[in-house]
Scaffold this active site. Structure first.
Site, PDB file in Angstrom:
ATOM      1  CD  GLU A  28     -21.558  -9.377  37.379  1.00 34.99           C
ATOM      2  OE1 GLU A  28     -20.978 -10.852  36.468  1.00 34.99           O
ATOM      3  OE2 GLU A  28     -22.755  -9.804  37.851  1.00 34.99           O
TER       4      GLU A  28
ATOM      5  CD  GLU B  96     -11.242   1.998  22.981  1.00 32.20           C
ATOM      6  OE1 GLU B  96     -10.317   2.288  22.569  1.00 32.20           O
ATOM      7  OE2 GLU B  96     -11.813   2.287  24.226  1.00 32.20           O
TER       8      GLU B  96
ATOM      9  CD  GLU C 164     -17.578   6.417  36.858  1.00 31.99           C
ATOM     10  OE1 GLU C 164     -18.440   6.553  37.727  1.00 31.99           O
ATOM     11  OE2 GLU C 164     -15.908   6.137  36.917  1.00 31.99           O
TER      12      GLU C 164
ATOM     13  CB  ILE D 158       8.517  20.018  30.805  1.00 32.28           C
ATOM     14  CG1 ILE D 158       7.833  19.839  29.661  1.00 32.28           C
ATOM     15  CG2 ILE D 158       9.341  21.234  31.080  1.00 32.28           C
ATOM     16  CD1 ILE D 158       6.766  21.512  29.871  1.00 32.28           C
ATOM     17  CG  HIS D 159       9.010  17.406  35.388  1.00 30.75           C
ATOM     18  ND1 HIS D 159       8.301  18.318  35.030  1.00 30.75           N
ATOM     19  CD2 HIS D 159       8.923  17.757  36.805  1.00 30.75           C
ATOM     20  CE1 HIS D 159       7.558  18.314  36.370  1.00 30.75           C
ATOM     21  NE2 HIS D 159       8.166  18.108  37.398  1.00 30.75           N
TER      22      HIS D 159
ATOM     23  CB  SER E  27     -17.581  -1.597  28.340  1.00 27.69           C
ATOM     24  OG  SER E  27     -16.530  -1.324  28.932  1.00 27.69           O
TER      25      SER E  27
END
Length: 401
Positions: free
Chosen positions: A131, A383, A379, A353-354, A136
């Site tokens: 909500e 923490e 999900e 790297i790019h 969490s």
């Protein structure tokens, strides 16, 4: 076939399923993913293809028209799909969680009614816990169901529904104080309702509104929405399992397997980032040789590959633990935590790297760089995973002094 992230001990059927999904990803998802993602376009053609492959019914029992496969098979398929485009794996994940909750906790009538349609991909699932104000803290849910004869009247606002618009079945967790005296622990006075609706936005059934899509940094293509209930009437036979007060446990069971799914997504995105990084390092030349021949880049590739391998191993372990019938919240929490953190790090290394090209939308790594952060919070945040892991470790290693 690539050397990394191999899974030993698979059956011939599992290998055939994975090979089919991998081929589909390479031919149907990777070539179009970046273009669709930049347009924030729902991948209808990809979804239709996955329906034909039976992916939406992978873990639904054969008696209900599914393939009756294990969580491990499903997680490995998700890993492959996320390697192609993480948003597609999100479309499947919420559907899978609702189907799993129905299989584990639904009444016989609910299973017979919903699962065959879900296996065929005709009924598509979403689930709703969060909500706007609770984050969490699931115990702080304020959305409420009040009994009125043979129905319940639901009111409240929910947040962060993946597939909120495209689904036609939503498992919604709300408070239901009926039958639970004042002072009952919050998690014992929650109920999951199976809410059927029309796909789309606006008022999708009387008393239920799905506003437009939430605009996001990444994780595009899949619709993420709010859900507003204002006098939504639901018959009593749509209480998951037929009994109120069990919703929190049902949802947590679903989220537990969902964490294996998120870990699998992290593995898939990390694999793709490594593939892009190791390929580019062999193509890009500086100081007269491919950058892959510079020791600094080789060190980076070594670290990336090790993280891909470690995350995959933990994800497989968590899935196999659940398939064995054992409690796996410790393993699922560890796998989700490690895979999401490693995914972020591997993607960032591939981005480095790019060089400057990684900042260009013409390169696929730009998309992955925006997608990886979602896994850090989906999900349950890092923490929350650490809290779960810590508590379970203290249970396992309780001091006996």
């Amino acid at each position: 076939m690539a050397r990394l992230a191999q899974t030993h001990g698979l059956t011939d059927v599992q290998q055939e399923i994975l090979a089919t999904v991998r081929d589909f990803v390479d031919k149907e998802i990777i070539p179009v993913a970046t273009e669709l993602e930049h347009r924030d376009e729902y991948p209808q053609q990809i979804v239709d293809g996955l329906k034909e492959l039976g992916v939406f019914g992978l873990m639904i029992p054969e008696e209900y028209g599914g393939l009756g496969e294990s969580l491990l098979t499903y997680a490995l398929c998700v890993e492959e799909i996320a390697r192609g485009w993480m948003s597609v794996s999100g479309i499947i994940n919420t559907h899978f969680i609702v189907a799993y909750m129905l299989k584990q906790h639904g009444t016989q009538e609910q299973k017979e009614y919903f699962l065959p349609r879900m296996a065929a991909g005709e009924t598509r699932g979403a689930f709703s816990m969060s909500e706007p104000a609770l984050g969490s803290d699931v115990s702080a849910i304020t959305s409420k169901a009040v009994k009125d004869g043979d129905e319940y009247v639901l009111n409240g606002q929910k947040m962060w529904l993946t597939n909120g618009g495209t689904s036609n079945l939503v498992a919604v967790l709300v408070r239901s104080d009926e039958g639970h005296p004042e002072g009952t622990a919050p998690h014992k006075s929650m109920t999951t309702f199976l809410v059927e609706k029309e796909p789309g936005f606006g008022e999708v059934r009387p008393g239920l509104t799905i506003p437009g899509k939430i605009d996001k940094m990444g994780y595009k293509g899949v619709d993420t929405t709010e859900l507003i209930m204002d006098g939504l009437r639901i018959p009593a036979n749509r209480v998951l399992g037929g009994t109120t007060g069990r919703g929190f446990y049902q949802m947590m069971d679903g989220v537990e397997v969902g964490r294996v799914n998120v870990a699998a997504r992290g593995c898939g995105v990390a694999q793709r980032a490594f593939e892009l990084g190791v390929q580019y390092a062999q193509q890009r030349h500086t100081f007269g040789k491919p950058i892959a021949q510079h020791q600094a880049i080789q060190f980076k590739l070594a670290e990336m590959a090790t993280k891909v391998e470690a995350a995959h191993a933990m994800m497989v372990n968590a899935a196999r633990k659940k398939d064995s019938g054992e409690r796996n919240d410790l393993e699922a929490g560890m796998a989700k935590y490690l895979a999401s953190e490693y995914c972020k790090e591997v993607v960032e290394d591939a981005f480095r790297i790019h060089g400057g090209y990684g900042f260009s939308k013409e390169y696929e790594i730009e998309r992955l760089y925006r997608e990886a952060p979602m896994l850090l919070i989906g999900e349950g945040t890092a923490e929350i995973q650490k809290m779960i892991i810590g508590r379970r470790l203290l249970e396992e290693y309780r001091f006996q002094g």
